[in-house]
Design a protein around this motif. Structure first.
Motif, PDB file in Angstrom:
ATOM      1  N   UNK A  58      -1.128   0.094   2.004  1.00 50.07           N
ATOM      2  CA  UNK A  58      -1.542   0.897   0.865  1.00 50.07           C
ATOM      3  C   UNK A  58      -2.838   0.326   0.295  1.00 50.07           C
ATOM      4  N   UNK A  59      -3.817   1.175   0.153  1.00 45.46           N
ATOM      5  CA  UNK A  59      -5.108   0.687  -0.326  1.00 45.46           C
ATOM      6  C   UNK A  59      -5.781   1.639  -1.316  1.00 45.46           C
ATOM      7  N   UNK A  60      -5.075   2.691  -1.705  1.00 48.36           N
ATOM      8  CA  UNK A  60      -5.692   3.662  -2.610  1.00 48.36           C
ATOM      9  C   UNK A  60      -4.777   4.006  -3.758  1.00 48.36           C
ATOM     10  N   UNK A  61      -4.413   5.284  -3.920  1.00 47.52           N
ATOM     11  CA  UNK A  61      -3.512   5.693  -5.004  1.00 47.52           C
ATOM     12  C   UNK A  61      -2.158   5.000  -4.883  1.00 47.52           C
ATOM     13  N   UNK A  62      -1.567   4.705  -6.028  1.00 48.06           N
ATOM     14  CA  UNK A  62      -0.275   3.999  -6.007  1.00 48.06           C
ATOM     15  C   UNK A  62       0.790   4.698  -6.849  1.00 48.06           C
ATOM     16  N   UNK A  63       0.583   5.992  -7.168  1.00 53.87           N
ATOM     17  CA  UNK A  63       1.547   6.749  -7.965  1.00 53.87           C
ATOM     18  C   UNK A  63       2.556   7.429  -7.044  1.00 53.87           C
ATOM     19  N   UNK A  64       3.816   6.974  -7.097  1.00 57.81           N
ATOM     20  CA  UNK A  64       4.885   7.528  -6.263  1.00 57.81           C
ATOM     21  C   UNK A  64       5.538   8.683  -7.020  1.00 57.81           C
ATOM     22  N   UNK A  65       5.479   9.868  -6.439  1.00 60.11           N
ATOM     23  CA  UNK A  65       6.019  11.051  -7.106  1.00 60.11           C
ATOM     24  C   UNK A  65       7.527  11.148  -6.922  1.00 60.11           C
ATOM     25  N   UNK A  66       8.220  10.180  -7.512  1.00 61.63           N
ATOM     26  CA  UNK A  66       9.681  10.146  -7.443  1.00 61.63           C
ATOM     27  C   UNK A  66      10.174   9.170  -8.504  1.00 61.63           C
ATOM     28  N   UNK A  67      11.519   9.086  -8.676  1.00 64.22           N
ATOM     29  CA  UNK A  67      12.060   8.124  -9.642  1.00 64.22           C
ATOM     30  C   UNK A  67      12.469   6.818  -8.976  1.00 64.22           C
ATOM     31  N   UNK A  68      12.344   6.741  -7.645  1.00 58.56           N
ATOM     32  CA  UNK A  68      12.586   5.489  -6.928  1.00 58.56           C
ATOM     33  C   UNK A  68      11.678   5.454  -5.706  1.00 58.56           C
ATOM     34  N   UNK A  69      11.674   4.335  -5.001  1.00 60.73           N
ATOM     35  CA  UNK A  69      10.788   4.172  -3.845  1.00 60.73           C
ATOM     36  C   UNK A  69      11.378   4.884  -2.628  1.00 60.73           C
TER      37      UNK A  69
ATOM     38  N   UNK B  94     -13.401  -3.230   2.615  1.00 62.40           N
ATOM     39  CA  UNK B  94     -14.470  -2.302   2.272  1.00 62.40           C
ATOM     40  C   UNK B  94     -14.417  -2.014   0.788  1.00 62.40           C
ATOM     41  N   UNK B  95     -14.328  -0.730   0.433  1.00 64.58           N
ATOM     42  CA  UNK B  95     -14.230  -0.303  -0.954  1.00 64.58           C
ATOM     43  C   UNK B  95     -12.782  -0.095  -1.396  1.00 64.58           C
ATOM     44  N   UNK B  96     -11.813  -0.461  -0.546  1.00 64.03           N
ATOM     45  CA  UNK B  96     -10.401  -0.244  -0.862  1.00 64.03           C
ATOM     46  C   UNK B  96      -9.762  -1.517  -1.415  1.00 64.03           C
ATOM     47  N   UNK B  97      -8.874  -1.350  -2.372  1.00 58.85           N
ATOM     48  CA  UNK B  97      -8.123  -2.459  -2.951  1.00 58.85           C
ATOM     49  C   UNK B  97      -6.674  -2.377  -2.477  1.00 58.85           C
ATOM     50  N   UNK B  98      -6.166  -3.501  -2.002  1.00 56.40           N
ATOM     51  CA  UNK B  98      -4.785  -3.522  -1.539  1.00 56.40           C
ATOM     52  C   UNK B  98      -3.853  -3.319  -2.728  1.00 56.40           C
TER      53      UNK B  98
ATOM     54  N   UNK C 135       6.058   7.614  -0.280  1.00 58.33           N
ATOM     55  CA  UNK C 135       5.330   6.392   0.064  1.00 58.33           C
ATOM     56  C   UNK C 135       4.436   6.608   1.279  1.00 58.33           C
ATOM     57  N   UNK C 136       4.938   7.355   2.264  1.00 59.97           N
ATOM     58  CA  UNK C 136       4.146   7.664   3.462  1.00 59.97           C
ATOM     59  C   UNK C 136       2.872   8.414   3.085  1.00 59.97           C
ATOM     60  N   UNK C 137       2.973   9.301   2.102  1.00 59.64           N
ATOM     61  CA  UNK C 137       1.808  10.074   1.663  1.00 59.64           C
ATOM     62  C   UNK C 137       0.718   9.181   1.074  1.00 59.64           C
ATOM     63  N   UNK C 138       1.096   7.999   0.580  1.00 59.38           N
ATOM     64  CA  UNK C 138       0.133   7.085  -0.030  1.00 59.38           C
ATOM     65  C   UNK C 138      -0.477   6.105   0.966  1.00 59.38           C
ATOM     66  N   UNK C 139       0.070   6.027   2.173  1.00 56.14           N
ATOM     67  CA  UNK C 139      -0.403   5.061   3.168  1.00 56.14           C
ATOM     68  C   UNK C 139      -1.803   5.410   3.659  1.00 56.14           C
ATOM     69  N   UNK C 140      -2.584   4.375   3.933  1.00 59.84           N
ATOM     70  CA  UNK C 140      -3.993   4.575   4.303  1.00 59.84           C
ATOM     71  C   UNK C 140      -4.194   4.949   5.769  1.00 59.84           C
ATOM     72  N   UNK C 141      -3.366   4.408   6.644  1.00 58.48           N
ATOM     73  CA  UNK C 141      -3.600   4.546   8.076  1.00 58.48           C
ATOM     74  C   UNK C 141      -2.527   5.387   8.744  1.00 58.48           C
ATOM     75  N   UNK C 142      -2.629   5.504  10.055  1.00 64.90           N
ATOM     76  CA  UNK C 142      -1.681   6.300  10.836  1.00 64.90           C
ATOM     77  C   UNK C 142      -0.268   5.734  10.666  1.00 64.90           C
ATOM     78  N   UNK C 143       0.655   6.589  10.278  1.00 62.99           N
ATOM     79  CA  UNK C 143       2.024   6.151   9.979  1.00 62.99           C
ATOM     80  C   UNK C 143       3.044   6.853  10.864  1.00 62.99           C
ATOM     81  N   UNK C 144       2.602   7.355  12.003  1.00 62.63           N
ATOM     82  CA  UNK C 144       3.506   8.140  12.852  1.00 62.63           C
ATOM     83  C   UNK C 144       4.728   7.338  13.292  1.00 62.63           C
ATOM     84  N   UNK C 145       4.513   6.087  13.727  1.00 62.05           N
ATOM     85  CA  UNK C 145       5.638   5.273  14.195  1.00 62.05           C
ATOM     86  C   UNK C 145       6.494   4.775  13.032  1.00 62.05           C
ATOM     87  N   UNK C 146       5.908   4.141  11.981  1.00 69.18           N
ATOM     88  CA  UNK C 146       6.743   3.706  10.853  1.00 69.18           C
ATOM     89  C   UNK C 146       7.521   4.843  10.193  1.00 69.18           C
ATOM     90  N   UNK C 147       6.952   6.052  10.198  1.00 73.72           N
ATOM     91  CA  UNK C 147       7.627   7.181   9.555  1.00 73.72           C
ATOM     92  C   UNK C 147       8.824   7.653  10.364  1.00 73.72           C
TER      93      UNK C 147
END
Length: 310
Positions: free
Chosen positions: A167-178, A3-7, A183-195
């Motif tokens: 990830x398809x939107x913002x890519x700024x991680x508010x930390x000094x490492x991954x 759609x309008x999202x960039x990977x 990272x979960x906050x930046x994910x586009x879809x439901x992340x209940x299981x991966x989280x």
């Protein structure tokens, strides 16, 4: 493209601060810590390898703890130092996954090693005459296999969970490492299981290792209280102080970061505590064990005098 999202193919690590003066100060401080960490832990490994007096299970565990500290620090600190020097610090999608997995591996290995070292102290104090039998080469090798297997399993869960995020939107991680939470906050879809998966994996390792450490020290305390000799009590307790200090520092900070409710502390506080357990503690461990251990100090003096007079 969806759609309008960039990977997202890379992430921007926001780091600790935007203040240019503070960035320079922190760069110098953390660079010094990193150099001390590498030299201190490498020296520990080399000293234990060279000195025949230190060829005991306790010190083999310590050399593996030093290796885990080197790996833990190396996973995040070099990239963190780069972050202080550049305006925008980026890390590739693959690099972020590798960094996240490596922190999971060395973090879990350190937990299990601290538990193995607690068990080693328990056997040494409770059954000193049977120590060499109960902590034979076969036993401590098996414990090391458990350590690195546990680290590998934890890292696998961490890595698979990361690569299951999209990830398809913002890519700024508010930390000094991954770290996983930002990272979960930046994910586009439901992340209940991966989280849940990395939290369950790391949480299980922490609970089991803390249980082993607690039970070991309960029995150690009971054994010490039964001793009639004051000198024996002091000697038995002194063999545990370094390990207790390392356990308290490591698990105390982990508990603050991952177990405390997020509403109690801010993201910046989380970053500071993360710096402590990922950057500072790997530097402190060799200092804690060397400064309070007569056998290590004695072995160091012997090796230095041998080099000087050879």
């Amino acid at each position: 493209m969806d759609g309008n999202h960039t990977v997202v193919t890379e992430f921007i690590l926001l780091g600790l601060t935007d203040d240019p003066i503070l960035r320079v100060i922190l760069f110098i401080i953390i660079l010094c810590i990193y150099l001390v960490t590498m030299s201190g832990n490498l020296s520990t490994i080399i000293l234990i390898r060279l000195s025949s007096q230190l060829h005991q299970p306790m010190y083999f565990f310590l050399s593996n703890l030093a290796f885990a500290d080197i790996g833990f620090s190396f996973s995040v600190t070099p990239n963190m130092l780069v972050n202080f020097l550049v305006e925008t610090n980026t890390i590739s999608y693959l690099g972020c996954g590798i960094q996240f997995g490596s922190t999971g591996f060395f973090g879990a290995a350190e937990c299990i090693l601290l538990a193995a070292m607690a068990y080693d102290r328990f056997v040494a104090i409770r059954n000193p005459l049977l120590y060499s039998t109960k902590m034979s080469t076969q036993v401590y090798v098996q414990l090391l296999v458990v350590t690195y297997t546990g680290g590998f399993i934890n890292a696998s869960f961490f890595t698979l969970s990361f690569f299951s995020l999209f990830f398809c939107g913002p890519n700024a991680v508010n930390h000094f490492f991954c770290d996983f939470a930002p990272l979960v906050e930046l994910s586009c879809f439901d992340v209940s299981i991966p989280a849940v998966v990395p939290s369950f994996s790391a949480g299980s390792i922490i609970v089991v290792t803390v249980f082993v450490i607690a039970v070991s020290y309960i029995y150690i305390l009971i054994t010490i209280l039964k001793m009639r000799s004051t000198e024996g009590c002091h000697k038995a307790f002194s063999t545990c102080t370094s390990h207790l200090t390392a356990v308290t520092l490591y698990f105390g900070t982990i508990f603050f970061v991952y177990a405390m409710p997020k509403s109690i502390y801010t993201t910046d506080q989380n970053k500071v505590v993360s710096v402590f357990y990922m950057v500072v503690i790997p530097m402190l461990n060799p200092l804690i064990y060397s400064l309070r251990n007569k056998e290590i100090k004695g072995a160091l003096k012997r090796e230095l005098s041998r080099k000087v007079f050879s």
